[in-house]
Write a protein that holds these residues in place. Structure first.
Motif, PDB file in Angstrom:
ATOM      1  N   VAL A 145       0.871  -1.178   0.000  1.00  0.00           N
ATOM      2  CA  VAL A 145       0.000   0.000   0.000  1.00  0.00           C
ATOM      3  C   VAL A 145       0.908   1.228   0.000  1.00  0.00           C
ATOM      4  CG1 VAL A 145      -1.913   1.156   1.162  1.00  0.00           C
ATOM      5  CG2 VAL A 145      -1.598  -1.312   1.454  1.00  0.00           C
ATOM      6  N   VAL A 146       0.615   2.213  -0.847  1.00  0.00           N
ATOM      7  CA  VAL A 146       1.506   3.373  -0.963  1.00  0.00           C
ATOM      8  C   VAL A 146       0.759   4.667  -0.660  1.00  0.00           C
ATOM      9  CG1 VAL A 146       3.151   4.603  -2.423  1.00  0.00           C
ATOM     10  CG2 VAL A 146       2.827   2.126  -2.727  1.00  0.00           C
ATOM     11  N   LEU A 147       1.325   5.427   0.269  1.00  0.00           N
ATOM     12  CA  LEU A 147       0.840   6.773   0.561  1.00  0.00           C
ATOM     13  C   LEU A 147       1.643   7.730  -0.318  1.00  0.00           C
ATOM     14  CD1 LEU A 147       0.983   5.233   3.665  1.00  0.00           C
ATOM     15  CD2 LEU A 147      -0.446   7.222   4.018  1.00  0.00           C
ATOM     16  N   VAL A 148       0.941   8.467  -1.177  1.00  0.00           N
ATOM     17  CA  VAL A 148       1.594   9.379  -2.116  1.00  0.00           C
ATOM     18  C   VAL A 148       1.150  10.811  -1.804  1.00  0.00           C
ATOM     19  CG1 VAL A 148       1.957   9.971  -4.548  1.00  0.00           C
ATOM     20  CG2 VAL A 148       1.579   7.568  -3.890  1.00  0.00           C
ATOM     21  N   PRO A 149       2.028  11.604  -1.142  1.00  0.00           N
ATOM     22  CA  PRO A 149       1.703  13.012  -0.915  1.00  0.00           C
ATOM     23  C   PRO A 149       1.713  13.761  -2.250  1.00  0.00           C
ATOM     24  CG  PRO A 149       3.536  12.292   0.479  1.00  0.00           C
ATOM     25  CD  PRO A 149       3.306  11.227  -0.543  1.00  0.00           C
ATOM     26  N   ILE A 150       0.710  14.609  -2.447  1.00  0.00           N
ATOM     27  CA  ILE A 150       0.615  15.361  -3.703  1.00  0.00           C
ATOM     28  C   ILE A 150      -0.173  16.649  -3.466  1.00  0.00           C
ATOM     29  CG2 ILE A 150      -1.427  14.075  -4.441  1.00  0.00           C
ATOM     30  CD1 ILE A 150      -0.319  14.251  -7.313  1.00  0.00           C
ATOM     31  N   GLY A 151       0.395  17.758  -3.884  1.00  0.00           N
ATOM     32  CA  GLY A 151      -0.286  19.045  -3.772  1.00  0.00           C
ATOM     33  C   GLY A 151      -0.792  19.368  -2.383  1.00  0.00           C
ATOM     34  N   GLY A 152      -0.044  19.028  -1.351  1.00  0.00           N
ATOM     35  CA  GLY A 152      -0.474  19.293   0.015  1.00  0.00           C
ATOM     36  C   GLY A 152      -1.501  18.305   0.528  1.00  0.00           C
ATOM     37  N   GLY A 153      -1.850  17.321  -0.275  1.00  0.00           N
ATOM     38  CA  GLY A 153      -2.828  16.321   0.126  1.00  0.00           C
ATOM     39  C   GLY A 153      -2.279  14.915  -0.041  1.00  0.00           C
ATOM     40  N   LEU A 154      -3.188  13.971  -0.194  1.00  0.00           N
ATOM     41  CA  LEU A 154      -2.836  12.564  -0.297  1.00  0.00           C
ATOM     42  C   LEU A 154      -3.605  11.951  -1.461  1.00  0.00           C
ATOM     43  CD1 LEU A 154      -1.317  10.177   1.043  1.00  0.00           C
ATOM     44  CD2 LEU A 154      -3.341   9.829   2.464  1.00  0.00           C
ATOM     45  N   LEU A 155      -2.898  11.227  -2.314  1.00  0.00           N
ATOM     46  CA  LEU A 155      -3.489  10.596  -3.488  1.00  0.00           C
ATOM     47  C   LEU A 155      -4.342   9.399  -3.069  1.00  0.00           C
ATOM     48  CD1 LEU A 155      -3.383  10.732  -6.631  1.00  0.00           C
ATOM     49  CD2 LEU A 155      -1.518   9.069  -6.500  1.00  0.00           C
ATOM     50  N   MET A 156      -5.562   9.321  -3.602  1.00  0.00           N
ATOM     51  CA  MET A 156      -6.492   8.235  -3.281  1.00  0.00           C
ATOM     52  C   MET A 156      -7.129   7.726  -4.572  1.00  0.00           C
ATOM     53  SD  MET A 156      -6.490   8.072   0.115  1.00  0.00           S
ATOM     54  CE  MET A 156      -7.978   7.205   0.580  1.00  0.00           C
ATOM     55  N   ILE A 157      -7.709   6.540  -4.466  1.00  0.00           N
ATOM     56  CA  ILE A 157      -8.483   5.982  -5.583  1.00  0.00           C
ATOM     57  C   ILE A 157      -9.884   5.641  -5.093  1.00  0.00           C
ATOM     58  CG2 ILE A 157      -6.453   5.012  -6.714  1.00  0.00           C
ATOM     59  CD1 ILE A 157      -7.590   2.217  -5.633  1.00  0.00           C
ATOM     60  N   ARG A 158     -10.813   5.537  -6.020  1.00  0.00           N
ATOM     61  CA  ARG A 158     -12.143   5.010  -5.708  1.00  0.00           C
ATOM     62  C   ARG A 158     -12.217   3.628  -6.365  1.00  0.00           C
ATOM     63  NH1 ARG A 158     -16.061   7.426  -3.396  1.00  0.00           N
ATOM     64  NH2 ARG A 158     -15.349   9.502  -4.014  1.00  0.00           N
TER      65      ARG A 158
END
Length: 133
Positions: free
Chosen positions: A12-25
């Motif tokens: 499982v990968v936590l990807v910080p992006i643009g001050g937030g966190l990348l998620m999928i649906r």
């Protein structure tokens, strides 16, 4: 002949992006369909953990990561003892990748605060990422 039932490894990968966190649906039928989750997938035989994580992030979000840049956050075994989850964190990514919806993922998005996810262990890591106990 002895048959072994091995515990699968999910990366499982936590990807910080643009001050937030990348998620999928999640789009796959079954548990978690239509709910948010962190990018994840099984480590395949002959594949290093980091390579599995980077491959899943690319496949599910269109974001390309250097596998050697991933850093282990924690390893957790699911409560029913059926899977080991390896949570990694990538360096911050400047912008989202290009993603085409498929059978597994219906949406890629960034969150800026903790949310309930499809899986309690993902939710726990999202809360920790945002500094919420």
């Amino acid at each position: 002949m002895t048959l072994y039932q091995n515990t699968p490894t999910v990366v499982v990968v936590l990807v910080p992006i643009g001050g937030g966190l990348l998620m999928i649906r999640r789009a796959l039928p079954g548990k978690g369909q239509g709910k948010l989750a962190l990018p994840d997938g099984y480590q395949m035989l002959g594949q290093k953990w980091q390579a599995a994580g980077a491959a899943e992030v690319l496949e599910e979000t269109g974001v390309a990561l250097d596998p050697t840049s991933l850093r282990l956050v924690t390893i957790v075994t699911t409560p029913e003892l059926r899977q080991n989850l390896l949570f990694y964190r990538s360096p911050s990514v400047a912008r989202p990748g290009t993603f085409a919806h498929d059978d597994e993922v219906s949406e890629v998005l960034m969150i800026h605060q903790p949310v309930e996810t499809a899986f309690p262990l993902h939710t726990e890591q999202v809360r920790t990422f945002f500094g919420v106990p």
